[in-house]
Design a protein around this motif. Structure first.
Motif, PDB file in Angstrom:
ATOM      1  N   GLY A  88     -51.898 -49.911 -56.461  1.00 27.14           N
ATOM      2  CA  GLY A  88     -50.507 -50.298 -56.656  1.00 27.14           C
ATOM      3  C   GLY A  88     -49.685 -49.174 -57.227  1.00 27.14           C
ATOM      4  N   ASN A  89     -48.499 -49.528 -57.642  1.00 25.45           N
ATOM      5  CA  ASN A  89     -47.559 -48.524 -58.148  1.00 25.45           C
ATOM      6  C   ASN A  89     -47.520 -48.529 -59.674  1.00 25.45           C
ATOM      7  OD1 ASN A  89     -46.386 -50.978 -58.430  1.00 25.45           O
ATOM      8  ND2 ASN A  89     -44.403 -50.427 -57.562  1.00 25.45           N
ATOM      9  N   HIS A  90     -48.676 -48.354 -60.301  1.00 27.42           N
ATOM     10  CA  HIS A  90     -48.737 -48.308 -61.755  1.00 27.42           C
ATOM     11  C   HIS A  90     -48.319 -46.929 -62.236  1.00 27.42           C
ATOM     12  CE1 HIS A  90     -52.189 -51.441 -61.310  1.00 27.42           C
ATOM     13  NE2 HIS A  90     -51.004 -51.969 -61.081  1.00 27.42           N
ATOM     14  N   HIS A  91     -47.432 -46.924 -63.181  1.00 28.64           N
ATOM     15  CA  HIS A  91     -46.993 -45.638 -63.739  1.00 28.64           C
ATOM     16  C   HIS A  91     -47.872 -45.245 -64.923  1.00 28.64           C
ATOM     17  CE1 HIS A  91     -43.483 -45.431 -61.220  1.00 28.64           C
ATOM     18  NE2 HIS A  91     -43.240 -46.710 -61.494  1.00 28.64           N
ATOM     19  N   GLY A  92     -48.322 -46.241 -65.666  1.00 29.96           N
ATOM     20  CA  GLY A  92     -49.190 -45.958 -66.803  1.00 29.96           C
ATOM     21  C   GLY A  92     -50.620 -46.367 -66.495  1.00 29.96           C
ATOM     22  N   ARG A  93     -51.522 -45.972 -67.352  1.00 33.54           N
ATOM     23  CA  ARG A  93     -52.933 -46.296 -67.146  1.00 33.54           C
ATOM     24  C   ARG A  93     -53.360 -47.521 -67.956  1.00 33.54           C
ATOM     25  NH1 ARG A  93     -53.855 -44.177 -62.554  1.00 33.54           N
ATOM     26  NH2 ARG A  93     -53.432 -41.958 -62.467  1.00 33.54           N
ATOM     27  N   THR A  94     -52.454 -48.086 -68.722  1.00 37.54           N
ATOM     28  CA  THR A  94     -52.799 -49.246 -69.540  1.00 37.54           C
ATOM     29  C   THR A  94     -53.173 -50.434 -68.673  1.00 37.54           C
ATOM     30  OG1 THR A  94     -51.253 -48.481 -71.216  1.00 37.54           O
ATOM     31  CG2 THR A  94     -52.006 -50.745 -71.394  1.00 37.54           C
ATOM     32  N   GLU A  95     -52.417 -50.654 -67.602  1.00 39.21           N
ATOM     33  CA  GLU A  95     -52.715 -51.767 -66.705  1.00 39.21           C
ATOM     34  C   GLU A  95     -54.096 -51.598 -66.077  1.00 39.21           C
ATOM     35  OE1 GLU A  95     -50.096 -49.721 -66.200  1.00 39.21           O
ATOM     36  OE2 GLU A  95     -48.274 -50.892 -66.433  1.00 39.21           O
ATOM     37  N   ASN A  96     -54.388 -50.368 -65.659  1.00 36.42           N
ATOM     38  CA  ASN A  96     -55.684 -50.093 -65.042  1.00 36.42           C
ATOM     39  C   ASN A  96     -56.828 -50.333 -66.019  1.00 36.42           C
ATOM     40  OD1 ASN A  96     -54.293 -49.377 -62.763  1.00 36.42           O
ATOM     41  ND2 ASN A  96     -54.516 -47.178 -63.078  1.00 36.42           N
ATOM     42  N   LEU A  97     -56.636 -49.940 -67.251  1.00 40.18           N
ATOM     43  CA  LEU A  97     -57.667 -50.149 -68.274  1.00 40.18           C
ATOM     44  C   LEU A  97     -57.969 -51.628 -68.451  1.00 40.18           C
ATOM     45  CD1 LEU A  97     -59.473 -48.957 -70.529  1.00 40.18           C
ATOM     46  CD2 LEU A  97     -57.531 -49.283 -72.058  1.00 40.18           C
ATOM     47  N   PHE A  98     -56.927 -52.443 -68.558  1.00 39.54           N
ATOM     48  CA  PHE A  98     -57.138 -53.878 -68.729  1.00 39.54           C
ATOM     49  C   PHE A  98     -57.783 -54.501 -67.494  1.00 39.54           C
ATOM     50  CE2 PHE A  98     -54.157 -53.534 -72.281  1.00 39.54           C
ATOM     51  CZ  PHE A  98     -54.813 -54.320 -73.208  1.00 39.54           C
ATOM     52  N   LEU A  99     -57.375 -54.080 -66.309  1.00 38.88           N
ATOM     53  CA  LEU A  99     -57.972 -54.618 -65.086  1.00 38.88           C
ATOM     54  C   LEU A  99     -59.452 -54.272 -64.984  1.00 38.88           C
ATOM     55  CD1 LEU A  99     -55.121 -53.965 -62.515  1.00 38.88           C
ATOM     56  CD2 LEU A  99     -55.930 -56.187 -63.311  1.00 38.88           C
ATOM     57  N   VAL A 100     -59.803 -53.044 -65.322  1.00 41.33           N
ATOM     58  CA  VAL A 100     -61.207 -52.630 -65.272  1.00 41.33           C
ATOM     59  C   VAL A 100     -62.021 -53.391 -66.312  1.00 41.33           C
ATOM     60  CG1 VAL A 100     -62.771 -50.692 -65.698  1.00 41.33           C
ATOM     61  CG2 VAL A 100     -60.758 -50.381 -64.260  1.00 41.33           C
ATOM     62  N   LEU A 101     -61.500 -53.545 -67.518  1.00 47.05           N
ATOM     63  CA  LEU A 101     -62.222 -54.290 -68.559  1.00 47.05           C
ATOM     64  C   LEU A 101     -62.412 -55.757 -68.169  1.00 47.05           C
ATOM     65  CD1 LEU A 101     -60.682 -52.792 -71.824  1.00 47.05           C
ATOM     66  CD2 LEU A 101     -62.948 -52.385 -70.849  1.00 47.05           C
ATOM     67  N   ILE A 102     -61.394 -56.369 -67.600  1.00 45.20           N
ATOM     68  CA  ILE A 102     -61.508 -57.769 -67.159  1.00 45.20           C
ATOM     69  C   ILE A 102     -62.518 -57.870 -66.022  1.00 45.20           C
ATOM     70  CG2 ILE A 102     -60.263 -59.621 -65.991  1.00 45.20           C
ATOM     71  CD1 ILE A 102     -57.803 -58.799 -67.685  1.00 45.20           C
ATOM     72  N   GLY A 103     -62.476 -56.928 -65.079  1.00 44.27           N
ATOM     73  CA  GLY A 103     -63.434 -56.932 -63.973  1.00 44.27           C
ATOM     74  C   GLY A 103     -64.861 -56.759 -64.443  1.00 44.27           C
ATOM     75  N   ILE A 104     -65.082 -55.862 -65.387  1.00 43.24           N
ATOM     76  CA  ILE A 104     -66.427 -55.657 -65.934  1.00 43.24           C
ATOM     77  C   ILE A 104     -66.900 -56.901 -66.679  1.00 43.24           C
ATOM     78  CG2 ILE A 104     -67.733 -54.343 -67.665  1.00 43.24           C
ATOM     79  CD1 ILE A 104     -66.114 -51.869 -66.780  1.00 43.24           C
ATOM     80  N   ALA A 105     -66.014 -57.542 -67.417  1.00 46.10           N
ATOM     81  CA  ALA A 105     -66.377 -58.774 -68.120  1.00 46.10           C
ATOM     82  C   ALA A 105     -66.742 -59.877 -67.122  1.00 46.10           C
ATOM     83  CB  ALA A 105     -65.236 -59.227 -69.021  1.00 46.10           C
ATOM     84  N   MET A 106     -66.006 -59.960 -66.029  1.00 48.31           N
ATOM     85  CA  MET A 106     -66.312 -60.970 -65.007  1.00 48.31           C
ATOM     86  C   MET A 106     -67.667 -60.693 -64.365  1.00 48.31           C
ATOM     87  SD  MET A 106     -62.541 -61.388 -63.287  1.00 48.31           S
ATOM     88  CE  MET A 106     -63.009 -62.545 -62.020  1.00 48.31           C
ATOM     89  N   ILE A 107     -67.959 -59.434 -64.085  1.00 48.57           N
ATOM     90  CA  ILE A 107     -69.259 -59.081 -63.515  1.00 48.57           C
ATOM     91  C   ILE A 107     -70.378 -59.427 -64.494  1.00 48.57           C
ATOM     92  CG2 ILE A 107     -70.727 -57.113 -62.874  1.00 48.57           C
ATOM     93  CD1 ILE A 107     -68.235 -55.870 -61.580  1.00 48.57           C
ATOM     94  N   ALA A 108     -70.180 -59.133 -65.766  1.00 50.71           N
ATOM     95  CA  ALA A 108     -71.199 -59.454 -66.776  1.00 50.71           C
ATOM     96  C   ALA A 108     -71.456 -60.954 -66.839  1.00 50.71           C
ATOM     97  CB  ALA A 108     -70.765 -58.925 -68.140  1.00 50.71           C
ATOM     98  N   MET A 109     -70.403 -61.756 -66.780  1.00 50.62           N
ATOM     99  CA  MET A 109     -70.588 -63.212 -66.822  1.00 50.62           C
ATOM    100  C   MET A 109     -71.290 -63.726 -65.566  1.00 50.62           C
ATOM    101  SD  MET A 109     -67.193 -64.738 -68.667  1.00 50.62           S
ATOM    102  CE  MET A 109     -65.981 -63.806 -67.754  1.00 50.62           C
ATOM    103  N   LEU A 110     -70.957 -63.167 -64.412  1.00 57.44           N
ATOM    104  CA  LEU A 110     -71.603 -63.597 -63.177  1.00 57.44           C
ATOM    105  C   LEU A 110     -73.082 -63.211 -63.150  1.00 57.44           C
ATOM    106  CD1 LEU A 110     -68.731 -62.731 -60.714  1.00 57.44           C
ATOM    107  CD2 LEU A 110     -69.690 -65.012 -61.078  1.00 57.44           C
TER     108      LEU A 110
END
Length: 85
Positions: free
Chosen positions: A50-72
């Motif tokens: 997407g058109n993210h200007h900062g990396r904060t959004e990416n950090l949160f998305l990666v952390l949420i994705g990793i947490a979802m993988i861990a739970m699965l």
């Protein structure tokens, strides 16, 4: 005096609490839930494009994705070893 076999025959779900237990269906869809979980995880990582200007959004998305993988993965391991307990 009641025997232990009498207690074993008692249904696990009370019909008054769960009316669906009376007509036979009561349960969950574990396979569909796992498929939906993996699809949601792929969707979360897809949001990185997407058109993210900062990396904060990416950090949160990666952390949420990793947490979802861990739970699965935890759910998959627990379902395989639940019969051993």
């Amino acid at each position: 005096m009641s025997s232990s076999s009498e207690l074993d025959k008692r249904p696990a779900v009370d019909v008054h609490d769960e009316p669906s237990a009376e007509w036979g269906w009561h349960g969950s869809f574990p396979k569909a839930t796992r498929i939906a979980g993996w699809a949601s995880t792929v969707g979360v990582f897809g949001l990185l494009i997407g058109n993210h200007h900062g990396r904060t959004e990416n950090l949160f998305l990666v952390l949420i994705g990793i947490a979802m993988i861990a739970m699965l993965v935890r759910d998959q391991v627990r379902s395989r070893t639940s019969w051993r307990r």
